[in-house]
Design a protein around this motif. Sequence first.
Motif, PDB file in Angstrom:
ATOM      1  N   LYS A  55      61.059  41.374  45.220  1.00 48.62           N
ATOM      2  CA  LYS A  55      61.291  39.934  45.131  1.00 48.62           C
ATOM      3  C   LYS A  55      60.064  39.074  44.849  1.00 48.62           C
ATOM      4  CE  LYS A  55      65.425  40.139  47.886  1.00 48.62           C
ATOM      5  NZ  LYS A  55      66.051  39.891  49.144  1.00 48.62           N
ATOM      6  N   LYS A  56      58.903  39.467  45.255  1.00 55.06           N
ATOM      7  CA  LYS A  56      57.714  38.654  45.044  1.00 55.06           C
ATOM      8  C   LYS A  56      57.035  38.962  43.714  1.00 55.06           C
ATOM      9  CE  LYS A  56      56.749  38.181  49.938  1.00 55.06           C
ATOM     10  NZ  LYS A  56      55.814  38.459  51.013  1.00 55.06           N
ATOM     11  N   LEU A  57      57.504  39.985  43.044  1.00 53.89           N
ATOM     12  CA  LEU A  57      56.858  40.398  41.804  1.00 53.89           C
ATOM     13  C   LEU A  57      57.353  39.581  40.620  1.00 53.89           C
ATOM     14  CD1 LEU A  57      56.945  44.271  42.179  1.00 53.89           C
ATOM     15  CD2 LEU A  57      55.023  42.755  42.551  1.00 53.89           C
ATOM     16  N   GLN A  58      56.422  39.214  39.761  1.00 57.48           N
ATOM     17  CA  GLN A  58      56.764  38.537  38.519  1.00 57.48           C
ATOM     18  C   GLN A  58      57.188  39.596  37.511  1.00 57.48           C
ATOM     19  OE1 GLN A  58      53.432  36.485  36.863  1.00 57.48           O
ATOM     20  NE2 GLN A  58      54.588  35.631  35.170  1.00 57.48           N
ATOM     21  N   ALA A  59      58.144  39.245  36.638  1.00 57.23           N
ATOM     22  CA  ALA A  59      58.587  40.189  35.603  1.00 57.23           C
ATOM     23  C   ALA A  59      57.400  40.562  34.726  1.00 57.23           C
ATOM     24  CB  ALA A  59      59.692  39.568  34.768  1.00 57.23           C
ATOM     25  N   ALA A  60      57.131  41.873  34.640  1.00 65.12           N
ATOM     26  CA  ALA A  60      55.958  42.338  33.897  1.00 65.12           C
ATOM     27  C   ALA A  60      56.314  43.560  33.060  1.00 65.12           C
ATOM     28  CB  ALA A  60      54.830  42.684  34.867  1.00 65.12           C
ATOM     29  N   CYS A  61      55.476  43.804  32.064  1.00 67.21           N
ATOM     30  CA  CYS A  61      55.634  44.984  31.216  1.00 67.21           C
ATOM     31  C   CYS A  61      55.468  46.233  32.079  1.00 67.21           C
ATOM     32  CB  CYS A  61      54.574  44.954  30.117  1.00 67.21           C
ATOM     33  SG  CYS A  61      54.454  46.470  29.149  1.00 67.21           S
ATOM     34  N   PRO A  62      56.354  47.212  31.943  1.00 64.02           N
ATOM     35  CA  PRO A  62      56.228  48.424  32.754  1.00 64.02           C
ATOM     36  C   PRO A  62      54.991  49.256  32.408  1.00 64.02           C
ATOM     37  CG  PRO A  62      58.266  48.467  31.467  1.00 64.02           C
ATOM     38  CD  PRO A  62      57.559  47.208  31.137  1.00 64.02           C
ATOM     39  N   PHE A  63      54.421  49.055  31.217  1.00 61.86           N
ATOM     40  CA  PHE A  63      53.260  49.855  30.818  1.00 61.86           C
ATOM     41  C   PHE A  63      51.940  49.178  31.164  1.00 61.86           C
ATOM     42  CE2 PHE A  63      50.100  51.474  27.808  1.00 61.86           C
ATOM     43  CZ  PHE A  63      50.186  52.819  28.097  1.00 61.86           C
ATOM     44  N   CYS A  64      51.744  47.939  30.712  1.00 56.39           N
ATOM     45  CA  CYS A  64      50.438  47.291  30.905  1.00 56.39           C
ATOM     46  C   CYS A  64      50.434  46.231  32.002  1.00 56.39           C
ATOM     47  CB  CYS A  64      49.946  46.683  29.587  1.00 56.39           C
ATOM     48  SG  CYS A  64      50.894  45.243  29.035  1.00 56.39           S
ATOM     49  N   ARG A  65      51.586  45.920  32.560  1.00 57.56           N
ATOM     50  CA  ARG A  65      51.747  44.940  33.636  1.00 57.56           C
ATOM     51  C   ARG A  65      51.452  43.499  33.228  1.00 57.56           C
ATOM     52  NH1 ARG A  65      55.211  47.413  36.204  1.00 57.56           N
ATOM     53  NH2 ARG A  65      54.608  49.341  37.141  1.00 57.56           N
ATOM     54  N   HIS A  66      51.414  43.233  31.920  1.00 54.53           N
ATOM     55  CA  HIS A  66      51.257  41.871  31.432  1.00 54.53           C
ATOM     56  C   HIS A  66      52.570  41.145  31.694  1.00 54.53           C
ATOM     57  CE1 HIS A  66      50.957  38.641  28.406  1.00 54.53           C
ATOM     58  NE2 HIS A  66      49.649  38.786  28.564  1.00 54.53           N
ATOM     59  N   PRO A  67      52.533  39.867  32.125  1.00 59.67           N
ATOM     60  CA  PRO A  67      53.793  39.140  32.359  1.00 59.67           C
ATOM     61  C   PRO A  67      54.657  39.112  31.097  1.00 59.67           C
ATOM     62  CG  PRO A  67      51.935  37.900  33.210  1.00 59.67           C
ATOM     63  CD  PRO A  67      51.357  39.073  32.457  1.00 59.67           C
ATOM     64  N   LEU A  68      55.959  39.326  31.276  1.00 57.48           N
ATOM     65  CA  LEU A  68      56.870  39.322  30.131  1.00 57.48           C
ATOM     66  C   LEU A  68      56.992  37.916  29.566  1.00 57.48           C
ATOM     67  CD1 LEU A  68      59.792  41.640  31.313  1.00 57.48           C
ATOM     68  CD2 LEU A  68      57.943  42.179  29.733  1.00 57.48           C
ATOM     69  N   PRO A  69      57.022  37.796  28.236  1.00 57.23           N
ATOM     70  CA  PRO A  69      57.157  36.470  27.622  1.00 57.23           C
ATOM     71  C   PRO A  69      58.533  35.875  27.897  1.00 57.23           C
ATOM     72  CG  PRO A  69      57.257  38.178  25.955  1.00 57.23           C
ATOM     73  CD  PRO A  69      56.935  38.859  27.238  1.00 57.23           C
ATOM     74  N   THR A  70      58.569  34.564  28.007  1.00 57.30           N
ATOM     75  CA  THR A  70      59.841  33.887  28.269  1.00 57.30           C
ATOM     76  C   THR A  70      60.369  33.151  27.041  1.00 57.30           C
ATOM     77  OG1 THR A  70      58.628  31.980  29.122  1.00 57.30           O
ATOM     78  CG2 THR A  70      59.394  33.609  30.740  1.00 57.30           C
ATOM     79  N   THR A  71      59.514  32.960  26.031  1.00 57.44           N
ATOM     80  CA  THR A  71      59.941  32.280  24.807  1.00 57.44           C
ATOM     81  C   THR A  71      59.527  33.110  23.593  1.00 57.44           C
ATOM     82  OG1 THR A  71      57.883  31.039  24.561  1.00 57.44           O
ATOM     83  CG2 THR A  71      59.627  30.011  25.892  1.00 57.44           C
ATOM     84  N   MET A  72      60.148  32.830  22.464  1.00 56.02           N
ATOM     85  CA  MET A  72      59.782  33.515  21.219  1.00 56.02           C
ATOM     86  C   MET A  72      58.361  33.145  20.799  1.00 56.02           C
ATOM     87  SD  MET A  72      61.797  35.760  20.242  1.00 56.02           S
ATOM     88  CE  MET A  72      61.146  36.097  18.635  1.00 56.02           C
ATOM     89  N   GLU A  73      57.920  31.957  21.152  1.00 56.88           N
ATOM     90  CA  GLU A  73      56.552  31.536  20.844  1.00 56.88           C
ATOM     91  C   GLU A  73      55.548  32.454  21.550  1.00 56.88           C
ATOM     92  OE1 GLU A  73      53.809  27.726  21.891  1.00 56.88           O
ATOM     93  OE2 GLU A  73      55.803  27.291  21.066  1.00 56.88           O
ATOM     94  N   GLU A  74      55.826  32.787  22.802  1.00 55.95           N
ATOM     95  CA  GLU A  74      54.954  33.702  23.546  1.00 55.95           C
ATOM     96  C   GLU A  74      54.992  35.104  22.948  1.00 55.95           C
ATOM     97  OE1 GLU A  74      55.714  33.682  27.755  1.00 55.95           O
ATOM     98  OE2 GLU A  74      55.696  31.499  27.825  1.00 55.95           O
ATOM     99  N   VAL A  75      56.171  35.544  22.517  1.00 55.87           N
ATOM    100  CA  VAL A  75      56.306  36.858  21.879  1.00 55.87           C
ATOM    101  C   VAL A  75      55.446  36.913  20.624  1.00 55.87           C
ATOM    102  CG1 VAL A  75      57.895  38.406  20.674  1.00 55.87           C
ATOM    103  CG2 VAL A  75      58.599  37.352  22.819  1.00 55.87           C
ATOM    104  N   ASN A  76      55.560  35.884  19.781  1.00 52.63           N
ATOM    105  CA  ASN A  76      54.777  35.838  18.543  1.00 52.63           C
ATOM    106  C   ASN A  76      53.280  35.757  18.822  1.00 52.63           C
ATOM    107  OD1 ASN A  76      57.084  35.989  16.977  1.00 52.63           O
ATOM    108  ND2 ASN A  76      57.319  33.768  16.869  1.00 52.63           N
TER     109      ASN A  76
END
Length: 91
Positions: A55-76
Amino acid sequence: EILFRQPESTHLGDCPICFLPLSLDIHRAISQSCCSKWICDGCFVANQKRELEEKKLQAACPFCRHPLPTTMEEVNKNKMKRVEKNDPVAL
């Protein structure tokens, strides 16, 4: 037995977490924009389940633990960072 045999490898390679061959069906693997890694659905779902249980964890990449992007702008933006580092998978 033949039906359940795993292929030795695919053109996508192996999941970098569990090292099982990635499926030929691209809907069974997820490409991460932060590190340009293809992660199998099993590892991605296991990571999401762990994040929900703790519950306290922010959604992150399972490989590098970088926070997952929430918008397409962040993805790009993430993809452009990988391109700038000359990552051929990001192209």
